[in-house]
Design an enzyme around this catalytic site. Structure first.
Site, PDB file in Angstrom:
ATOM      1  N   HIS A 207       0.800  -1.231   0.000  1.00  0.00           N
ATOM      2  CA  HIS A 207       0.000   0.000   0.000  1.00  0.00           C
ATOM      3  C   HIS A 207       0.831   1.279   0.000  1.00  0.00           C
ATOM      4  O   HIS A 207       0.287   2.369  -0.095  1.00  0.00           O
ATOM      5  CB  HIS A 207      -0.960   0.026   1.190  1.00  0.00           C
ATOM      6  CG  HIS A 207      -0.294   0.364   2.495  1.00  0.00           C
ATOM      7  ND1 HIS A 207       0.464  -0.539   3.195  1.00  0.00           N
ATOM      8  CD2 HIS A 207      -0.251   1.517   3.208  1.00  0.00           C
ATOM      9  CE1 HIS A 207       0.924   0.038   4.285  1.00  0.00           C
ATOM     10  NE2 HIS A 207       0.514   1.287   4.326  1.00  0.00           N
TER      11      HIS A 207
HETATM   12  C1  UD1 Z   1      -2.351   5.444   5.887  1.00  0.00           C
HETATM   13  C2  UD1 Z   1      -1.099   5.995   6.551  1.00  0.00           C
HETATM   14  C3  UD1 Z   1      -0.012   4.948   6.543  1.00  0.00           C
HETATM   15  C4  UD1 Z   1      -0.488   3.635   7.120  1.00  0.00           C
HETATM   16  C5  UD1 Z   1      -1.754   3.207   6.394  1.00  0.00           C
HETATM   17  C6  UD1 Z   1      -2.296   1.930   6.976  1.00  0.00           C
HETATM   18  C7  UD1 Z   1      -0.706   8.408   6.269  1.00  0.00           C
HETATM   19  C8  UD1 Z   1       0.098   9.426   5.556  1.00  0.00           C
HETATM   20  N1  UD1 Z   1      -0.570   7.139   5.815  1.00  0.00           N
HETATM   21  O1  UD1 Z   1      -2.039   5.208   4.521  1.00  0.00           O
HETATM   22  O2  UD1 Z   1       1.064   5.415   7.342  1.00  0.00           O
HETATM   23  O3  UD1 Z   1       0.505   2.664   6.937  1.00  0.00           O
HETATM   24  O4  UD1 Z   1      -2.720   4.250   6.526  1.00  0.00           O
HETATM   25  O5  UD1 Z   1      -3.352   1.442   6.236  1.00  0.00           O
HETATM   26  O6  UD1 Z   1      -1.423   8.731   7.192  1.00  0.00           O
HETATM   27  N2  UD1 Z   1      -9.214   4.633   1.260  1.00  0.00           N
HETATM   28  C9  UD1 Z   1     -10.449   4.025   1.139  1.00  0.00           C
HETATM   29  N3  UD1 Z   1     -11.089   3.664   2.293  1.00  0.00           N
HETATM   30  C10 UD1 Z   1     -10.586   3.882   3.529  1.00  0.00           C
HETATM   31  C11 UD1 Z   1      -9.336   4.514   3.627  1.00  0.00           C
HETATM   32  C12 UD1 Z   1      -8.662   4.862   2.484  1.00  0.00           C
HETATM   33  O7  UD1 Z   1     -10.950   3.801   0.059  1.00  0.00           O
HETATM   34  O8  UD1 Z   1     -11.222   3.509   4.527  1.00  0.00           O
HETATM   35  C13 UD1 Z   1      -8.488   4.969   0.026  1.00  0.00           C
HETATM   36  C14 UD1 Z   1      -8.752   6.369  -0.477  1.00  0.00           C
HETATM   37  O9  UD1 Z   1      -8.680   6.348  -1.867  1.00  0.00           O
HETATM   38  C15 UD1 Z   1      -7.578   7.154   0.071  1.00  0.00           C
HETATM   39  C16 UD1 Z   1      -6.471   6.127  -0.008  1.00  0.00           C
HETATM   40  O10 UD1 Z   1      -7.096   4.876   0.291  1.00  0.00           O
HETATM   41  O11 UD1 Z   1      -7.297   8.303  -0.657  1.00  0.00           O
HETATM   42  C17 UD1 Z   1      -5.330   6.383   0.940  1.00  0.00           C
HETATM   43  O12 UD1 Z   1      -5.819   6.519   2.285  1.00  0.00           O
HETATM   44  P1  UD1 Z   1      -4.987   7.387   3.348  1.00  0.00           P
HETATM   45  O13 UD1 Z   1      -5.655   7.294   4.660  1.00  0.00           O
HETATM   46  O14 UD1 Z   1      -4.723   8.742   2.788  1.00  0.00           O
HETATM   47  O15 UD1 Z   1      -3.589   6.689   3.392  1.00  0.00           O
HETATM   48  P2  UD1 Z   1      -3.195   5.134   3.455  1.00  0.00           P
HETATM   49  O16 UD1 Z   1      -2.583   4.779   2.157  1.00  0.00           O
HETATM   50  O17 UD1 Z   1      -4.329   4.292   3.944  1.00  0.00           O
END
Ligand code: UD1
Length: 364
Positions: A207
């Site tokens: 991820h």
């Molecule tokens: C975040 C953390 C990372 C951690 C990871 C664990 C930051 C910068 N990154 O990364 O350190 O290792 O969580 O999972 O805080 N999305 C969904 N549903 C959700 C959540 C996310 O669809 O419930 C999708 C969205 O398109 C979103 C993308 O995932 O834009 C990224 O989510 P985000 O929370 O920004 O960062 P992670 O990659 O999950």
């Protein structure tokens, strides 16, 4: 003592579970604020139900966005909560945008901040988590470090006086859940189709933006996994699914079987039943180590350097360029015992004890 825990992303919910239980055991007042950084049921709700965490007292529902927008929205939403509650501690977890937002909101109100999992460093400034960790450590009043290596990093940055070695709360939860798995109390229903739990298989997750966001690099990594001679259960994070869709290709191919993220109990059971792990997650590297499985990490470095000892974890930043990739990813578990670098599974009680002991003593 009144403590507000701020969580938002999946790995923080895992760490919250033992802390919430230890707060209850110690009879301390504990409020939980969920920023809503993760909002899909499988990224959030199943951790509360599966790990017996009381529902959040406050849910901010911030959701996804650019790093700046997400962090800023959380910061301004937390501000009035901390101002009203005036806790003895705001407790922040790990290195996500929820962590830095809560640390900043608290420090600007002179509300004491404690950072759980302080002192980790990748020294890779391309990672959003590295900025979050360093800035949170320097903002916080109390640094709760999981390992001696983390303590050493903090000391080098002039933060020794604020640092306490408490052990790693993930050991508490991982070993407890492992025991439930070994007692036969966890049914694994979520392995991807095509992966036979009775035959050798690998568990994989991916991820990190550095691995998912460039289509050529993501394709090369997926192809390397697909070429392995054992089935690979890819438990696909929503970011990976979204990126692959945006790049216009399917994740599934060859040995690679795609499934959904698993609830924590099922994840531990899946690792316990596996021949090993391939990942770019920090938490899963350590879970593999704690569960006695070899891990191959698709990153140039790791914060959890202890796992590298004895070959339990091997770094493979570019699996597609590694001539002996198959041998590395499918190697058997080492026989070397490297002891317990992450503590003995009682870190959460120690965290609550240190918070209570130092409450009211900071200069804020
Ligand atoms: C975040 C953390 C990372 C951690 C990871 C664990 C930051 C910068 N990154 O990364 O350190 O290792 O969580 O999972 O805080 N999305 C969904 N549903 C959700 C959540 C996310 O669809 O419930 C999708 C969205 O398109 C979103 C993308 O995932 O834009 C990224 O989510 P985000 O929370 O920004 O960062 P992670 O990659 O999950």
């Amino acid at each position: 003592m009144k403590v507000i825990s701020v969580v938002g992303a999946r790995p923080q919910l895992v760490k919250l579970a033992p802390i919430a239980a230890a707060m209850t055991r110690a009879g301390q007042e504990h409020l939980v604020v969920h920023t809503g950084q993760h909002y899909d049921a499988e990224m959030s709700d199943v951790f509360f139900s599966g790990l017996g965490i009381p529902a959040p007292d406050i849910h901010l529902g911030v959701g996804s966005g650019s790093h700046g927008a997400q962090t800023g929205t959380m910061l301004s939403a937390l501000d009035p909560i901390f101002d009203k509650e005036r806790p003895d501690w705001v407790l922040v977890y790990g290195d996500t945008n929820s962590t830095i937002a809560a640390a900043l909101a608290a420090v600007k109100l002179h509300v004491p901040v404690a950072h759980l999992e302080a002192g980790l460093r990748s020294f890779n400034r391309r990672m959003p988590e590295e900025h979050n960790r360093v800035l949170t450590d320097h903002a916080a009043d109390l640094l709760l470090a999981p390992t001696q290596v983390a303590m050493d990093h903090l000391a080098r940055e002039g933060l020794a006086e604020r640092s306490r070695l408490v052990g790693d709360v993930m050991v508490d939860v991982c070993l407890q859940v492992r025991d439930q798995v070994l007692a036969g109390n966890v049914a694994v229903t979520g392995l991807p189709e095509g992966v036979d739990p009775a035959a050798p298989y690998l568990v994989a997750t991916l991820h990190r933006p550095d691995n998912t966001d460039d289509p050529a690099r993501l394709t090369a990594i997926l192809d390397a996994l697909a070429a392995l001679p054992v089935p690979v259960a890819l438990l696909a994070h929503p970011r990976l699914v979204n990126r692959a869709a945006a790049h216009g290709f399917d994740l599934a191919r060859g040995s690679l079987h795609v499934g959904r993220p698993l609830p924590y109990g099922e994840l531990v059971a899946a690792v316990v039943g596996s021949a090993g792990v391939v990942t770019d997650s920090g938490g899963l590297q350590k879970e593999a180590f704690l569960l006695g499985k070899p891990c191959t990490t698709i990153r140039p470095e790791t914060e959890w350097v202890e796992t590298l000892e004895g070959g339990w974890n091997v770094l493979a930043p570019d699996p597609h360029l590694l001539p002996d990739w198959t041998a590395v990813a499918t190697r058997p578990a080492p026989t070397v015992d490297i002891g317990r670098p992450y503590g003995d599974g009682h870190a959460a009680d120690e965290v609550v004890r240190v918070l209570a002991e130092t409450s009211g003593s900071q200069e804020a």
